[in-house]
Scaffold this motif. Structure first.
Motif, PDB file in Angstrom:
ATOM      1  N   TYR A 214      71.787  -3.555 -40.711  1.00  0.00           N
ATOM      2  CA  TYR A 214      72.398  -2.740 -41.764  1.00  0.00           C
ATOM      3  C   TYR A 214      73.655  -2.060 -41.240  1.00  0.00           C
ATOM      4  N   TYR A 215      74.742  -2.232 -42.020  1.00  0.00           N
ATOM      5  CA  TYR A 215      76.034  -1.616 -41.743  1.00  0.00           C
ATOM      6  C   TYR A 215      76.471  -0.892 -43.006  1.00  0.00           C
ATOM      7  N   GLY A 216      76.008   0.355 -43.182  1.00  0.00           N
ATOM      8  CA  GLY A 216      76.282   1.031 -44.446  1.00  0.00           C
ATOM      9  C   GLY A 216      75.649   0.255 -45.580  1.00  0.00           C
ATOM     10  N   LYS A 217      76.466  -0.136 -46.576  1.00  0.00           N
ATOM     11  CA  LYS A 217      75.943  -0.875 -47.733  1.00  0.00           C
ATOM     12  C   LYS A 217      75.752  -2.368 -47.439  1.00  0.00           C
ATOM     13  N   LEU A 218      76.316  -2.841 -46.322  1.00  0.00           N
ATOM     14  CA  LEU A 218      76.234  -4.263 -45.975  1.00  0.00           C
ATOM     15  C   LEU A 218      74.937  -4.572 -45.234  1.00  0.00           C
ATOM     16  N   LYS A 219      74.272  -5.651 -45.654  1.00  0.00           N
ATOM     17  CA  LYS A 219      73.087  -6.145 -44.939  1.00  0.00           C
ATOM     18  C   LYS A 219      73.372  -7.557 -44.435  1.00  0.00           C
ATOM     19  N   VAL A 220      73.144  -7.776 -43.148  1.00  0.00           N
ATOM     20  CA  VAL A 220      73.300  -9.097 -42.538  1.00  0.00           C
ATOM     21  C   VAL A 220      71.930  -9.548 -42.055  1.00  0.00           C
ATOM     22  N   SER A 221      71.438 -10.659 -42.594  1.00  0.00           N
ATOM     23  CA  SER A 221      70.098 -11.147 -42.276  1.00  0.00           C
ATOM     24  C   SER A 221      70.169 -12.406 -41.432  1.00  0.00           C
ATOM     25  N   VAL A 222      69.333 -12.441 -40.393  1.00  0.00           N
ATOM     26  CA  VAL A 222      69.225 -13.598 -39.515  1.00  0.00           C
ATOM     27  C   VAL A 222      67.801 -14.130 -39.645  1.00  0.00           C
ATOM     28  N   LYS A 223      67.663 -15.359 -40.156  1.00  0.00           N
ATOM     29  CA  LYS A 223      66.343 -15.886 -40.472  1.00  0.00           C
ATOM     30  C   LYS A 223      66.155 -17.273 -39.853  1.00  0.00           C
ATOM     31  N   SER A 224      65.002 -17.497 -39.236  1.00  0.00           N
ATOM     32  CA  SER A 224      64.733 -18.797 -38.612  1.00  0.00           C
ATOM     33  C   SER A 224      63.251 -19.116 -38.673  1.00  0.00           C
ATOM     34  N   SER A 225      62.952 -20.406 -38.830  1.00  0.00           N
ATOM     35  CA  SER A 225      61.566 -20.869 -38.885  1.00  0.00           C
ATOM     36  C   SER A 225      61.471 -22.289 -38.351  1.00  0.00           C
ATOM     37  N   TYR A 226      60.327 -22.618 -37.762  1.00  0.00           N
ATOM     38  CA  TYR A 226      60.046 -23.990 -37.327  1.00  0.00           C
ATOM     39  C   TYR A 226      59.453 -24.833 -38.448  1.00  0.00           C
ATOM     40  N   PHE A 227      59.201 -24.231 -39.617  1.00  0.00           N
ATOM     41  CA  PHE A 227      58.456 -24.924 -40.666  1.00  0.00           C
ATOM     42  C   PHE A 227      59.260 -25.079 -41.951  1.00  0.00           C
ATOM     43  N   ARG A 228      60.532 -25.390 -41.843  1.00  0.00           N
ATOM     44  CA  ARG A 228      61.376 -25.587 -43.017  1.00  0.00           C
ATOM     45  C   ARG A 228      61.691 -27.070 -43.167  1.00  0.00           C
ATOM     46  N   LEU A 229      60.906 -27.753 -44.000  1.00  0.00           N
ATOM     47  CA  LEU A 229      61.118 -29.185 -44.210  1.00  0.00           C
ATOM     48  C   LEU A 229      62.513 -29.451 -44.764  1.00  0.00           C
ATOM     49  N   LYS A 230      62.989 -28.534 -45.601  1.00  0.00           N
ATOM     50  CA  LYS A 230      64.363 -28.584 -46.087  1.00  0.00           C
ATOM     51  C   LYS A 230      65.044 -27.310 -45.632  1.00  0.00           C
ATOM     52  N   GLU A 231      66.071 -27.451 -44.811  1.00  0.00           N
ATOM     53  CA  GLU A 231      66.736 -26.282 -44.243  1.00  0.00           C
ATOM     54  C   GLU A 231      67.408 -25.441 -45.325  1.00  0.00           C
ATOM     55  N   ARG A 232      67.362 -24.131 -45.131  1.00  0.00           N
ATOM     56  CA  ARG A 232      68.151 -23.233 -45.962  1.00  0.00           C
ATOM     57  C   ARG A 232      69.626 -23.362 -45.554  1.00  0.00           C
ATOM     58  N   PRO A 233      70.550 -22.914 -46.412  1.00  0.00           N
ATOM     59  CA  PRO A 233      71.965 -22.995 -46.026  1.00  0.00           C
ATOM     60  C   PRO A 233      72.220 -22.279 -44.708  1.00  0.00           C
ATOM     61  N   SER A 234      73.160 -22.787 -43.948  1.00  0.00           N
ATOM     62  CA  SER A 234      73.511 -22.153 -42.685  1.00  0.00           C
ATOM     63  C   SER A 234      74.000 -20.729 -42.912  1.00  0.00           C
ATOM     64  N   PHE A 235      74.872 -20.548 -43.927  1.00  0.00           N
ATOM     65  CA  PHE A 235      75.380 -19.225 -44.282  1.00  0.00           C
ATOM     66  C   PHE A 235      75.431 -19.091 -45.803  1.00  0.00           C
TER      67      PHE A 235
END
Length: 341
Positions: A214-235
């Protein structure tokens, strides 16, 4: 010319280092590579001496920089030996097992007036550089949220592990990539929320993490999993006026795995189907949707920075305090996981 040696002769050295240090052949000379086993499963580098005796590196006055690519459990020990021998050190990520070890090594390097830096090559991923370009274009308006995903579908990895190890955890092994990207671009956060799990149960491998910075109103999320058959977007980046979605990751690793090396002019280059999509409203409130040509990623930029820092006394690309903060974040993430068991 910067004369260097490697401690370690495995995948890290041969896939993620040598193609980029040797690319700068007019500035960097790889003199020696050390491996305690002496096994040679990769094609030897012409003109380079391979040894099983660490002293061949530590006592060689021509060698200015030692690059350590061993498993993390050996990082502190080898880095300390190299620094005490008067060598500059480039240390793979994760930097050490603890933040206290990192602080001790930086203090030793400072005492001996030596260069010590973490090898954060992912700062020069194409997708990360492209996201920076989009943010700085101003077309998104005030930045509100950034989602960064680093997914795999490799269930066999955690399923084959019947115990927990910090060194082999997903947070340490892969969080060290994306967390550094966050810290390098956005700086130190106000607060961090940790969600670090063992999806297969207690005492098993850490195979999932979701960290919110958290940077004030900005939220930056870092997410990772070994069980994603279809990857989420990189960004995925959201602002008040628009969004940017970069589906695919930097392609340098993809090409390296195919033994398609950086000397090829299209190495690591995105094709149009890999370009991210920028959607925004302009000043006249007109809707736009367009593809953004990807920036060119180049891991050799880390070696260029190392050369400039040691030979020309330029500022280091990766700051000591960034590395120490990352180690503290990794430790806190594992502690949060253990506290929730």
């Amino acid at each position: 010319m910067l004369t260097i040696a490697y401690l370690g002769n495995g995948k890290s050295t041969n896939r993620y280092h040598l193609p980029f240090s040797t690319k700068l052949g007019d500035k960097i000379n790889v003199k020696t590579i050390y491996s305690p086993s002496g096994r040679q499963t990769w094609t030897p580098l012409d003109g380079t001496y391979y040894t099983t005796d660490l002293n061949d590196i530590l006592t060689d006055t021509e060698i200015q920089l030692v690059v350590i690519t061993t498993p993390v459990k050996f990082h502190y020990e080898y880095a300390k030996k190299a620094l005490k021998a008067g060598k500059n050190v480039l240390l793979e990520k994760p930097f050490t097992e603890t933040s206290d070890e990192a602080k001790e090594l930086f203090a030793l390097a400072k005492e001996k007036n030596l260069f010590l830096q973490c090898y954060q090559n992912r700062r020069f991923d194409s997708d990360f550089l492209t996201v920076q370009k989009v943010i700085e274009s101003g077309k998104l308006g005030d930045l509100l949220e950034v989602e960064m995903h680093y997914d795999y579908f490799r269930p066999e990895v955690p399923e084959s592990t019947d115990h927990f190890s910090r060194d082999d955890s997903y947070l340490y092994g892969h969080g060290c990539h994306t967390i550094d990207q966050v810290l390098s671009y956005f700086g130190e956060p106000d607060t961090i929320h940790y969600d670090v799990r063992q999806l297969l149960g207690q005492d098993r491998m850490n195979d999932y993490f979701d960290l919110d910075f958290y940077y004030g109103k900005l939220k930056v999320s870092v997410k990772s999993s070994y069980f994603r058959l279809k990857e989420r977007p990189s960004f995925v980046v959201y602002g008040k006026k628009g969004s940017f979605v970069k589906q695919t990751k930097d392609r340098q690793e993809e090409h390296l795995k195919l033994l398609y090396m950086p000397e090829n002019p299209d190495f690591g280059i995105d094709l149009p189907e890999h370009y991210g999509v920028l959607t925004y409203l302009d000043e006249a409130n007109v809707y736009h949707e367009e593809k953004v040509v990807s920036e060119v990623g180049d891991y050799s930029r880390i070696y260029e920075g190392v050369y400039q820092a040691i030979i020309n006394d330029k500022e280091k690309i990766v700051k000591d305090e960034e590395t120490i903060l990352q180690m503290e974040i990794l430790e806190a993430g594992i502690e949060a996981m253990e506290a929730n068991q």
